[in-house]
Design an enzyme around this catalytic site. Structure first.
Site, PDB file in Angstrom:
ATOM      1  N   SER A 182       0.829  -1.209   0.000  1.00 37.43           N
ATOM      2  CA  SER A 182       0.000   0.000   0.000  1.00 37.43           C
ATOM      3  C   SER A 182       0.865   1.261   0.000  1.00 37.43           C
ATOM      4  O   SER A 182       0.730   2.125  -0.863  1.00 37.43           O
ATOM      5  CB  SER A 182      -0.912  -0.017   1.231  1.00 37.43           C
ATOM      6  OG  SER A 182      -1.614   1.189   1.332  1.00 37.43           O
ATOM      7  N   ARG A 226      11.174  -9.680  -1.445  1.00 37.79           N
ATOM      8  CA  ARG A 226      11.368 -11.113  -1.652  1.00 37.79           C
ATOM      9  C   ARG A 226      10.647 -11.431  -2.960  1.00 37.79           C
ATOM     10  O   ARG A 226       9.777 -10.652  -3.403  1.00 37.79           O
ATOM     11  CB  ARG A 226      10.769 -11.895  -0.480  1.00 37.79           C
ATOM     12  CG  ARG A 226       9.272 -11.678  -0.334  1.00 37.79           C
ATOM     13  CD  ARG A 226       8.669 -12.298   0.890  1.00 37.79           C
ATOM     14  NE  ARG A 226       7.267 -11.902   1.020  1.00 37.79           N
ATOM     15  CZ  ARG A 226       6.502 -12.266   2.024  1.00 37.79           C
ATOM     16  NH1 ARG A 226       6.984 -13.046   2.994  1.00 37.79           N
ATOM     17  NH2 ARG A 226       5.242 -11.867   2.106  1.00 37.79           N
ATOM     18  N   SER A 285       4.646  -8.864  -5.275  1.00 41.22           N
ATOM     19  CA  SER A 285       5.123  -7.469  -5.236  1.00 41.22           C
ATOM     20  C   SER A 285       6.339  -7.292  -6.137  1.00 41.22           C
ATOM     21  O   SER A 285       6.477  -6.287  -6.835  1.00 41.22           O
ATOM     22  CB  SER A 285       5.468  -7.067  -3.801  1.00 41.22           C
ATOM     23  OG  SER A 285       4.301  -6.961  -3.028  1.00 41.22           O
ATOM     24  N   ASP A 340       4.322  -4.069   9.764  1.00 38.85           N
ATOM     25  CA  ASP A 340       4.984  -3.762  11.048  1.00 38.85           C
ATOM     26  C   ASP A 340       5.473  -5.014  11.753  1.00 38.85           C
ATOM     27  O   ASP A 340       6.546  -5.036  12.330  1.00 38.85           O
ATOM     28  CB  ASP A 340       4.003  -3.003  11.953  1.00 38.85           C
ATOM     29  CG  ASP A 340       3.667  -1.639  11.362  1.00 38.85           C
ATOM     30  OD1 ASP A 340       2.475  -1.367  11.153  1.00 38.85           O
ATOM     31  OD2 ASP A 340       4.607  -0.873  11.072  1.00 38.85           O
ATOM     32  N   GLU A 341       4.667  -6.071  11.678  1.00 38.45           N
ATOM     33  CA  GLU A 341       4.970  -7.284  12.439  1.00 38.45           C
ATOM     34  C   GLU A 341       6.137  -8.062  11.836  1.00 38.45           C
ATOM     35  O   GLU A 341       6.630  -9.025  12.415  1.00 38.45           O
ATOM     36  CB  GLU A 341       3.724  -8.183  12.537  1.00 38.45           C
ATOM     37  CG  GLU A 341       3.209  -8.731  11.218  1.00 38.45           C
ATOM     38  CD  GLU A 341       2.315  -7.754  10.444  1.00 38.45           C
ATOM     39  OE1 GLU A 341       2.270  -6.549  10.786  1.00 38.45           O
ATOM     40  OE2 GLU A 341       1.670  -8.217   9.485  1.00 38.45           O
ATOM     41  N   HIS A 397       5.704   4.421  10.134  1.00 39.76           N
ATOM     42  CA  HIS A 397       4.979   4.208  11.387  1.00 39.76           C
ATOM     43  C   HIS A 397       6.042   3.856  12.433  1.00 39.76           C
ATOM     44  O   HIS A 397       6.991   3.153  12.140  1.00 39.76           O
ATOM     45  CB  HIS A 397       3.951   3.076  11.236  1.00 39.76           C
ATOM     46  CG  HIS A 397       3.171   2.770  12.487  1.00 39.76           C
ATOM     47  ND1 HIS A 397       2.663   3.760  13.317  1.00 39.76           N
ATOM     48  CD2 HIS A 397       2.818   1.588  13.062  1.00 39.76           C
ATOM     49  CE1 HIS A 397       2.019   3.192  14.334  1.00 39.76           C
ATOM     50  NE2 HIS A 397       2.116   1.881  14.202  1.00 39.76           N
ATOM     51  N   GLU A 448     -28.223   3.443   4.586  1.00 38.41           N
ATOM     52  CA  GLU A 448     -28.313   4.385   5.718  1.00 38.41           C
ATOM     53  C   GLU A 448     -27.060   4.371   6.566  1.00 38.41           C
ATOM     54  O   GLU A 448     -26.525   5.394   6.959  1.00 38.41           O
ATOM     55  CB  GLU A 448     -29.537   4.039   6.578  1.00 38.41           C
ATOM     56  CG  GLU A 448     -29.973   5.155   7.492  1.00 38.41           C
ATOM     57  CD  GLU A 448     -30.100   6.490   6.766  1.00 38.41           C
ATOM     58  OE1 GLU A 448     -30.641   6.535   5.635  1.00 38.41           O
ATOM     59  OE2 GLU A 448     -29.589   7.495   7.295  1.00 38.41           O
ATOM     60  N   GLU A 456     -24.114   6.172   3.250  1.00 39.45           N
ATOM     61  CA  GLU A 456     -24.274   7.607   3.542  1.00 39.45           C
ATOM     62  C   GLU A 456     -23.188   8.114   4.505  1.00 39.45           C
ATOM     63  O   GLU A 456     -22.889   9.304   4.564  1.00 39.45           O
ATOM     64  CB  GLU A 456     -25.663   7.871   4.136  1.00 39.45           C
ATOM     65  CG  GLU A 456     -26.159   9.241   3.712  1.00 39.45           C
ATOM     66  CD  GLU A 456     -27.653   9.456   3.956  1.00 39.45           C
ATOM     67  OE1 GLU A 456     -28.426   8.472   3.906  1.00 39.45           O
ATOM     68  OE2 GLU A 456     -28.013  10.613   4.217  1.00 39.45           O
ATOM     69  N   SER A 470     -29.961  18.337   7.161  1.00 36.69           N
ATOM     70  CA  SER A 470     -31.254  18.986   7.472  1.00 36.69           C
ATOM     71  C   SER A 470     -31.324  19.340   8.952  1.00 36.69           C
ATOM     72  O   SER A 470     -30.620  18.760   9.778  1.00 36.69           O
ATOM     73  CB  SER A 470     -32.389  18.008   7.158  1.00 36.69           C
ATOM     74  OG  SER A 470     -32.312  16.914   8.085  1.00 36.69           O
TER      75      SER A 470
END
Ligand SMILES: NC(=O)C1=CN([C@@H]2O[C@H](COP(=O)(O)OP(=O)(O)OC[C@H]3O[C@@H](n4cnc5c(N)ncnc54)[C@H](OP(=O)(O)O)[C@@H]3O)[C@@H](O)[C@H]2O)C=CC1
Ligand SMILES: CC(=O)[C@](C)(O)C(=O)O
EC number: 1.1.1.86
Length: 330
Positions: free
Chosen positions: A26, A47, A51, A81-82, A106, A225, A229, A250
């Site tokens: 990502s 590796r 990817s 991370d792991e 991170h 809903e 939305e 509204s």
């Protein structure tokens, strides 16, 4: 709090440097492509796998992690991370050039002491506050996503300048970059993921959807809903804050908001949020995530919520016994 923008960054500090992006997921694919479009020399460390194939298809020089690190003046670690601590020990640390800069997006592994770089290296963070695919999409649109910047080690005396140039290279200074620390980024990012953005919102959406469908309403209506939305409402908040969102909905919706909001997110909820934060601050969450990966991800790989809850119950007890043996710095 100071925001840094394009004019605060000097790309010169990175000219002629080789940047190794380790990982092409990502964040990796987005940051690597943005850096290349910003004129930098980027190599990818991976590796063999999907990817690697994708990075080659996207026109990058792809190497093993060890070989990419050995070529690099900056090493940006964009692995899960792991997995970072293991790959760092096995492939990054032994191949780092003297004085090479380590970059993260991170702070987890540095903050909790899973990666401890030698003092000769600058250690910086440039963390886009956005999923990777938007990092790329906004850059291509001539814009950028906001980001955070932190310096953990400054052996060269130039760490912040390099971080600013890197932030500009991936487009973050187009939107604005805030200086922070590895501790603050790590703890706030983990809290946000757990209590608000992912954990909190998904449970809220599911509870709302279940309430409507249990009452016999059509699931499609409940979906519109409670989820569809939600994006529209959040877009309004993103454009102009809570007041702009309230201005745009509204009066009926606003009245309902005032009358009911605090019945849903109660004082109890706020108390629980504080507990979640303390488990992040005291390292309990970090230990749990490290152990979860060390014992083969029983909760993460559970096939459904029911099994997940069973695993949390079964494994959680076991993990708590093992926690004292997992060392994390706080
Ligand atoms: N996702 C996001 O939007 C954000 C992520 N971050 C941070 O960015 C970092 C990267 O996360 P993210 O981009 O989501 O990670 P992803 O899971 O999307 O990508 C991980 C990459 O690492 C590769 N990889 C995994 N294991 C190895 C290994 N042993 N050796 C070599 N390559 C490996 C994967 O390749 P393969 O195909 O071989 O599995 C993949 O290319 C993390 O620190 C994360 O916290 C920060 C901000 C936002
Ligand atoms: C997008 C982001 O920054 C997250 C949700 O914290 C993450 O994916 O790590």
């Amino acid at each position: 709090m100071k925001m840094y923008y394009d004019q605060d960054a000097n790309l010169e500090v990175l000219q002629g440097k080789t940047i190794a992006v380790i990982g092409y997921g990502s964040q990796g694919h987005a940051q690597a492509q943005n850096l290349r479009d910003s004129g930098f020399h980027v190599v990818i460390g991976l590796r063999k796998g999907k990817s690697w194939t994708q990075a080659e298809k996207d026109g990058f020089e792809v190497y093993t992690v060890s070989d990419a690190v050995a070529l690099a003046d900056l090493v940006q670690i964009l692995l899960p991370d792991e997995r970072q601590a293991f790959v760092y020990k096995e492939e990054v640390e032994p191949n780092l050039k003297p004085g090479a800069t380590l970059v993260f997006s991170h702070g987890f592994n540095i903050h909790y002491g899973q990666i401890v770089p030698s003092s000769e290296h600058d250690v910086i963070m440039v963390a886009p506050k956005s999923p990777g695919h938007l990092v790329r999409r906004t850059y291509e649109q001539g814009a950028g996503v906001p980001g955070l910047l932190a310096v953990y080690q400054d052996a060269s005396g130039q760490a912040k300048e390099v971080a600013l140039a890197y932030a500009k290279g991936i487009g973050c200074t187009r939107a604005g970059v805030i200086e922070t620390t590895f501790k603050e980024e790590t703890e706030t990012d983990l809290f946000g993921e757990q209590a608000v953005l992912c954990g909190g919102v998904t449970e809220l959406v599911k509870a709302g959807f279940d309430t409507l469908t249990d009452a016999g309403y059509q699931p499609e209506i409940a979906y519109f809903e409670c989820l569809h939305e939600l994006k529209l409402i959040v877009d309004l908040m993103y454009e102009g804050g809570l007041s702009y969102m309230r201005y745009s909905i509204s009066d009926t919706a606003q009245y309902g908001d005032f009358m009911t909001g605090k019945r849903i997110i109660t004082e109890e909820t706020r108390k629980e949020m504080k507990k979640v934060l303390s488990e992040i601050q005291n390292g309990e969450f970090a230990k749990s995530w490290i152990l979860e990966n060390q014992v083969g991800r029983p909760v993460f790989n559970a096939i459904n919520r029911k099994e997940q809850e069973h695993m949390i119950e079964q494994v959680g007890t076991k993990l708590r016994e093992m926690m004292p043996f997992v060392k994390v710095k706080k």
